[in-house]
Design a protein around this motif. Structure first.
Motif, mmCIF file in Angstrom:
data_model
loop_
_atom_site.group_PDB
_atom_site.id
_atom_site.type_symbol
_atom_site.label_atom_id
_atom_site.label_comp_id
_atom_site.label_asym_id
_atom_site.label_seq_id
_atom_site.Cartn_x
_atom_site.Cartn_y
_atom_site.Cartn_z
ATOM 1 N N ASN A 277 -7.861 114.021 40.024
ATOM 2 C CA ASN A 277 -8.442 112.675 39.967
ATOM 3 C C ASN A 277 -9.672 112.597 39.073
ATOM 4 O O ASN A 277 -10.026 111.527 38.581
ATOM 5 C CB ASN A 277 -8.787 112.192 41.381
ATOM 6 N N HIS A 278 -10.344 113.734 38.861
ATOM 7 C CA HIS A 278 -11.538 113.737 38.013
ATOM 8 C C HIS A 278 -11.200 113.561 36.534
ATOM 9 O O HIS A 278 -12.098 113.314 35.724
ATOM 10 C CB HIS A 278 -12.315 115.041 38.204
ATOM 11 N N LEU A 279 -9.928 113.664 36.186
ATOM 12 C CA LEU A 279 -9.535 113.489 34.795
ATOM 13 C C LEU A 279 -9.500 112.017 34.383
ATOM 14 O O LEU A 279 -9.458 111.704 33.191
ATOM 15 C CB LEU A 279 -8.143 114.089 34.544
ATOM 16 N N PHE A 280 -9.520 111.128 35.387
ATOM 17 C CA PHE A 280 -9.377 109.708 35.114
ATOM 18 C C PHE A 280 -10.552 108.916 35.668
ATOM 19 O O PHE A 280 -11.236 109.349 36.600
ATOM 20 C CB PHE A 280 -8.070 109.188 35.727
ATOM 21 N N GLN A 281 -10.767 107.742 35.084
ATOM 22 C CA GLN A 281 -11.820 106.861 35.563
ATOM 23 C C GLN A 281 -11.397 106.218 36.879
ATOM 24 O O GLN A 281 -10.331 106.505 37.416
ATOM 25 C CB GLN A 281 -12.137 105.813 34.496
ATOM 26 N N ASP B 152 -10.162 103.518 37.606
ATOM 27 C CA ASP B 152 -8.890 102.800 37.636
ATOM 28 C C ASP B 152 -7.706 103.738 37.835
ATOM 29 O O ASP B 152 -6.576 103.308 38.035
ATOM 30 C CB ASP B 152 -8.691 101.985 36.358
ATOM 31 N N GLY B 153 -7.973 105.050 37.792
ATOM 32 C CA GLY B 153 -6.938 106.035 38.065
ATOM 33 C C GLY B 153 -6.034 106.372 36.893
ATOM 34 O O GLY B 153 -5.182 107.255 37.007
ATOM 35 N N ARG B 154 -6.212 105.715 35.723
ATOM 36 C CA ARG B 154 -5.304 105.942 34.602
ATOM 37 C C ARG B 154 -6.034 106.179 33.267
ATOM 38 O O ARG B 154 -5.468 106.767 32.356
ATOM 39 C CB ARG B 154 -4.341 104.761 34.448
ATOM 40 N N THR B 155 -7.251 105.708 33.148
ATOM 41 C CA THR B 155 -7.996 105.848 31.899
ATOM 42 C C THR B 155 -8.713 107.189 31.852
ATOM 43 O O THR B 155 -9.329 107.618 32.830
ATOM 44 C CB THR B 155 -9.033 104.715 31.753
ATOM 45 N N ASP B 156 -8.621 107.856 30.717
ATOM 46 C CA ASP B 156 -9.255 109.154 30.515
ATOM 47 C C ASP B 156 -10.747 109.080 30.850
ATOM 48 O O ASP B 156 -11.483 108.240 30.322
ATOM 49 C CB ASP B 156 -9.066 109.573 29.047
ATOM 50 N N SER B 157 -11.200 109.972 31.716
ATOM 51 C CA SER B 157 -12.614 109.987 32.113
ATOM 52 C C SER B 157 -13.505 110.625 31.061
ATOM 53 O O SER B 157 -14.733 110.498 31.120
ATOM 54 C CB SER B 157 -12.779 110.751 33.434
ATOM 55 N N GLY B 158 -12.913 111.361 30.120
ATOM 56 C CA GLY B 158 -13.705 112.040 29.104
ATOM 57 C C GLY B 158 -14.146 113.428 29.504
ATOM 58 O O GLY B 158 -14.783 114.140 28.713
ATOM 59 N N LEU B 159 -13.796 113.865 30.716
ATOM 60 C CA LEU B 159 -14.244 115.161 31.208
ATOM 61 C C LEU B 159 -13.699 116.307 30.354
ATOM 62 O O LEU B 159 -14.424 117.255 30.030
ATOM 63 C CB LEU B 159 -13.827 115.348 32.664
ATOM 64 N N VAL B 160 -12.436 116.234 29.982
ATOM 65 C CA VAL B 160 -11.834 117.317 29.200
ATOM 66 C C VAL B 160 -12.495 117.428 27.829
ATOM 67 O O VAL B 160 -12.831 118.532 27.376
ATOM 68 C CB VAL B 160 -10.315 117.102 29.051
#
Length: 224
Positions: free
Chosen positions: A147-151, A153-161
């Protein structure tokens, strides 16, 4: 696997049964993998999680040293060994690198703070620019919760990678489950494409290796 009421956590998987199976030792697991590699002409490696090291320390056991000792017995403790260590406890990873001198790749697992996984560790702070810079001082990568990979909304890239890669950290996320999809992901294949292509992780843990392998085999064609 059952919950506190004795019911299966994943009802659709292999049924629970009173089968007298025992938990294998690390040495037995190493023997199994090495044997399968020989008989099947494969090169599967080992990704070992050191579970709850603080619990073991309180019980008088040094789980990090014990694991290294087992691996050394098989010649799997060098920099070129196909072995990875992962752990939620940063102090254990620091000790592996700095005190025990392990040359094996180390992955800092990242939990959600609500789980209270490791006392005294702020995993939210670990996902920031400063936090990842600190992790890069002792580890080779991070293992964030899916879940930390996404913002939000659950679908937008969080930028963590992208942020982790900027600190030359690998990213191995957990856990892909076809029967427990995150909210807003109705299709397992779409989720995996987002994880491996859109977000761009370097690896992932999956409870369905056959489906994930098949998806990875198809991804180059999708990208093209």
């Amino acid at each position: 696997r059952t919950n506190s009421h004795g019911s299966p956590v994943f009802p659709g998987r292999f049924p629970t049964a009173d089968v007298p199976l025992r938990i294998p030792t690390l040495a037995e697991e190493v023997e199994l993998i090495l044997g399968l590699n020989q008989s099947r002409n494969t090169q599967a490696g080992l990704d070992i999680e050191l579970k709850a090291p603080q619990f073991h320390t309180q019980a008088g056991a040094d789980i990090a040293s014990a694991a290294l000792s087992v691996l050394a017995g098989y010649g799997l403790d060098g920099a070129d060994a196909p072995v990875v260590f992962q752990c939620f406890d940063p102090l254990t990873l620091m000790r592996l690198r700095r005190e025990l001198g392990s040359q094996l790749p180390l992955i800092q697992l990242i939990a959600d703070n609500s789980w209270h996984e490791t006392p005294g560790v702020d995993f939210d702070a670990m996902r920031t620019e400063a936090g990842l810079a600190a992790v890069a001082e002792y580890a080779d990568g991070i293992g964030p919760w899916l879940n930390h990979l996404f913002q939000s909304d659950g679908r937008t890239d969080s930028g963590l990678v992208t942020l982790a890669h900027s600190h030359e950290l690998l990213v191995h996320t957990y856990t892909l489950r076809a029967d427990e999809l995150p909210e807003n992901w109705p299709d397992f294949s779409q989720l995996q494409e987002a994880v491996f292509v859109t977000v761009g992780v370097d690896g992932a843990f999956t409870d369905f290796p056959d489906l994930t392998r098949a998806s990875l085999d198809e991804l180059p064609a999708k990208q093209a």
